[in-house]
Motif scaffolding. Structure first.
Motif, PDB file in Angstrom:
ATOM      1  N   CYS A 227       0.837  -1.194   0.000  1.00 37.93           N
ATOM      2  CA  CYS A 227       0.000   0.000   0.000  1.00 37.93           C
ATOM      3  C   CYS A 227       0.871   1.243   0.000  1.00 37.93           C
ATOM      4  O   CYS A 227       2.071   1.191   0.280  1.00 37.93           O
ATOM      5  CB  CYS A 227      -0.908   0.010   1.235  1.00 37.93           C
ATOM      6  SG  CYS A 227       0.000   0.062   2.798  1.00 37.93           S
ATOM      7  N   ASP A 228       0.263   2.383  -0.314  1.00 36.93           N
ATOM      8  CA  ASP A 228       0.909   3.674  -0.108  1.00 36.93           C
ATOM      9  C   ASP A 228       0.635   4.148   1.306  1.00 36.93           C
ATOM     10  O   ASP A 228      -0.331   3.698   1.951  1.00 36.93           O
ATOM     11  CB  ASP A 228       0.405   4.693  -1.138  1.00 36.93           C
ATOM     12  CG  ASP A 228       1.072   4.503  -2.495  1.00 36.93           C
ATOM     13  OD1 ASP A 228       2.305   4.358  -2.529  1.00 36.93           O
ATOM     14  OD2 ASP A 228       0.366   4.489  -3.526  1.00 36.93           O
ATOM     15  N   TRP A 229       1.463   5.072   1.802  1.00 38.60           N
ATOM     16  CA  TRP A 229       1.332   5.504   3.191  1.00 38.60           C
ATOM     17  C   TRP A 229       1.808   6.943   3.339  1.00 38.60           C
ATOM     18  O   TRP A 229       2.584   7.456   2.531  1.00 38.60           O
ATOM     19  CB  TRP A 229       2.127   4.592   4.130  1.00 38.60           C
ATOM     20  CG  TRP A 229       3.558   4.413   3.714  1.00 38.60           C
ATOM     21  CD1 TRP A 229       4.081   3.412   2.945  1.00 38.60           C
ATOM     22  CD2 TRP A 229       4.657   5.292   4.022  1.00 38.60           C
ATOM     23  NE1 TRP A 229       5.421   3.607   2.753  1.00 38.60           N
ATOM     24  CE2 TRP A 229       5.811   4.746   3.402  1.00 38.60           C
ATOM     25  CE3 TRP A 229       4.781   6.481   4.748  1.00 38.60           C
ATOM     26  CZ2 TRP A 229       7.068   5.353   3.488  1.00 38.60           C
ATOM     27  CZ3 TRP A 229       6.031   7.086   4.834  1.00 38.60           C
ATOM     28  CH2 TRP A 229       7.163   6.518   4.205  1.00 38.60           C
ATOM     29  N   ILE A 230       1.329   7.574   4.409  1.00 41.11           N
ATOM     30  CA  ILE A 230       1.769   8.924   4.764  1.00 41.11           C
ATOM     31  C   ILE A 230       1.894   8.991   6.289  1.00 41.11           C
ATOM     32  O   ILE A 230       1.071   8.418   7.014  1.00 41.11           O
ATOM     33  CB  ILE A 230       0.793   9.998   4.238  1.00 41.11           C
ATOM     34  CG1 ILE A 230       1.289  11.405   4.572  1.00 41.11           C
ATOM     35  CG2 ILE A 230      -0.609   9.793   4.780  1.00 41.11           C
ATOM     36  CD1 ILE A 230       0.487  12.509   3.903  1.00 41.11           C
ATOM     37  N   ILE A 231       2.944   9.659   6.762  1.00 41.75           N
ATOM     38  CA  ILE A 231       3.171   9.857   8.187  1.00 41.75           C
ATOM     39  C   ILE A 231       2.966  11.328   8.511  1.00 41.75           C
ATOM     40  O   ILE A 231       3.537  12.200   7.843  1.00 41.75           O
ATOM     41  CB  ILE A 231       4.582   9.402   8.605  1.00 41.75           C
ATOM     42  CG1 ILE A 231       4.737   7.885   8.411  1.00 41.75           C
ATOM     43  CG2 ILE A 231       4.862   9.782  10.065  1.00 41.75           C
ATOM     44  CD1 ILE A 231       6.138   7.372   8.631  1.00 41.75           C
ATOM     45  N   ILE A 232       2.148  11.602   9.526  1.00 39.64           N
ATOM     46  CA  ILE A 232       1.815  12.971   9.903  1.00 39.64           C
ATOM     47  C   ILE A 232       2.198  13.195  11.363  1.00 39.64           C
ATOM     48  O   ILE A 232       1.842  12.380  12.230  1.00 39.64           O
ATOM     49  CB  ILE A 232       0.308  13.238   9.714  1.00 39.64           C
ATOM     50  CG1 ILE A 232      -0.057  13.141   8.232  1.00 39.64           C
ATOM     51  CG2 ILE A 232      -0.092  14.610  10.278  1.00 39.64           C
ATOM     52  CD1 ILE A 232      -1.547  13.157   7.958  1.00 39.64           C
ATOM     53  N   LYS A 233       2.917  14.270  11.617  1.00 40.75           N
ATOM     54  CA  LYS A 233       3.180  14.698  12.989  1.00 40.75           C
ATOM     55  C   LYS A 233       1.940  15.437  13.476  1.00 40.75           C
ATOM     56  O   LYS A 233       1.508  16.413  12.865  1.00 40.75           O
ATOM     57  CB  LYS A 233       4.398  15.618  13.070  1.00 40.75           C
ATOM     58  CG  LYS A 233       4.721  16.080  14.498  1.00 40.75           C
ATOM     59  CD  LYS A 233       5.872  17.065  14.511  1.00 40.75           C
ATOM     60  CE  LYS A 233       6.221  17.471  15.943  1.00 40.75           C
ATOM     61  NZ  LYS A 233       5.105  18.168  16.626  1.00 40.75           N
ATOM     62  N   LEU A 234       1.369  14.971  14.571  1.00 44.58           N
ATOM     63  CA  LEU A 234       0.157  15.590  15.086  1.00 44.58           C
ATOM     64  C   LEU A 234       0.457  16.966  15.692  1.00 44.58           C
ATOM     65  O   LEU A 234       1.586  17.265  16.082  1.00 44.58           O
ATOM     66  CB  LEU A 234      -0.487  14.691  16.133  1.00 44.58           C
ATOM     67  CG  LEU A 234      -0.964  13.319  15.622  1.00 44.58           C
ATOM     68  CD1 LEU A 234      -1.517  12.490  16.773  1.00 44.58           C
ATOM     69  CD2 LEU A 234      -2.004  13.473  14.513  1.00 44.58           C
ATOM     70  N   ALA A 235      -0.577  17.773  15.773  1.00 45.62           N
ATOM     71  CA  ALA A 235      -0.427  19.125  16.315  1.00 45.62           C
ATOM     72  C   ALA A 235       0.010  19.102  17.771  1.00 45.62           C
ATOM     73  O   ALA A 235       0.667  20.031  18.243  1.00 45.62           O
ATOM     74  CB  ALA A 235      -1.746  19.883  16.177  1.00 45.62           C
TER      75      ALA A 235
END
Length: 331
Positions: A227-235
């Motif tokens: 799969c494709d993926w994205i990592i996000i730093k939360l606020a």
């Protein structure tokens, strides 16, 4: 369309119009309007196009100064934040760019006026004509407005202000849920598997997407990873209670499904794709051009996270992601 790579690509443009950025005033914009400074599109040159004031230019351009001094423009950032760097873009201003620029900043609830105290965050320095001029910013302050000074005059095509948004905690009521993945609260994407068609930063922008280009879309995968993926730093560090996944405008290229994971990292560190992630929402089906709401599917309970990872099966496009929860008491 491939996305531009530049020294500050991990940060957001705090002056972006989609966040609420504005050009408030300037000393002079005789040849080309100050509002052009923060247009989202790359600057263009149209050969042979003139106005009654001279050559049409896609930027902010003042007349030739015949007295001592310099020109300036004041911008309101779309969100208060810490600035990491700038692009003072003079593209197409080959014989009419300024020789030097400096940048000042302030933090103000209202528009700056003659009594405003400005702080110099980029000292006066040379810029190259017809170029992207990337300039580091060492300031650690939280700023709401900028004043760019143009010595002595001339044209600047675009000003990009790269940094991290800072949440205005005074806006929230005690115990109020917060969108932990919202750009204006301070969230930002840190990495993804692919963003061939559109930028990963679109995923956490305000409002619903305006078209298929206003989302995060990957190319068609032919084998390889699952799969494709994205990592996000939360606020902020927080627990997750509700999630919205919006596939607006993605009709023939929406993902078959998604899953959401979380992790807690020390300050200043970011996880990798293969880090030890904790499930937040197990794999769910998605449909075309629709908002999908999840509350009972959230399985992470009271566990808190600093980062999330969205897996998109197998590829495609998602317009927006909203992650609603509560900030931990330690924040």
């Amino acid at each position: 369309m491939k996305n531009e790579v530049h020294p500050y690509s991990e940060w957001i443009d705090l002056a972006n119009r989609r966040l609420g950025g504005q050009v408030l005033s300037c000393s002079d914009d005789f040849f080309a309007e100050m509002e052009n400074l923060i247009k989202p599109e790359a600057p263009v040159f149209i050969d042979g196009k003139y106005t009654d004031r001279g050559k049409w230019m896609d930027g902010w351009e003042s007349r030739r100064k015949r007295v001592a001094g310099y020109d300036w423009a004041i911008l309101k950032l779309g969100n208060q934040g810490r600035i990491k760097g700038f692009n003072v873009c003079t593209t197409h201003f080959a014989g009419n760019a300024p020789q030097q620029v400096s940048i000042e900043a302030c933090n103000s609830k209202t528009a700056p006026d003659n009594s405003t105290e400005w702080t110099m965050i980029v000292p006066q320095q040379d810029v190259n004509p017809d170029s992207n001029n990337f300039i580091d910013c060492d300031s650690t302050g939280v700023w709401t407005h900028l004043r760019i000074n143009s010595f002595p005059d001339g044209g600047i095509a675009r000003l990009r202000v790269y940094g991290e948004a800072v949440m205005d905690s005074n806006w929230f009521l005690p115990g109020e849920p917060v969108d932990l993945a919202f750009v204006k609260n301070g969230a930002r994407p840190v990495s993804c598997s692919d963003m061939f068609f559109s930028s990963m930063s679109n995923l956490i922008m305000p409002d619903r997407g305006v078209n298929m280009g206003d989302g995060w879309e990957t190319k068609r995968r032919r084998g390889g990873r699952e799969c494709d993926w994205i990592i996000i730093k939360l606020a902020a560090t927080g627990s997750i209670k509700k999630v919205v996944v919006d596939t607006a405008h993605f009709k023939g290229n929406y993902p078959d499904g998604f899953s959401l994971l979380g992790i807690t990292m020390p300050e200043g560190e970011h996880p990798q794709e293969t880090s030890e992630w904790v499930p937040v929402i197990e794999r769910q089906k998605l449909t075309a051009d629709a908002e999908h709401f999840y509350k009972d599917e959230v399985i992470s309970g009271e566990q808190t996270f600093t980062h999330i990872k969205l897996n998109m099966y197998p590829d495609g496009g998602i317009s927006r992601l909203r992650v609603l929860g509560f900030i931990s008491n330690g924040e």
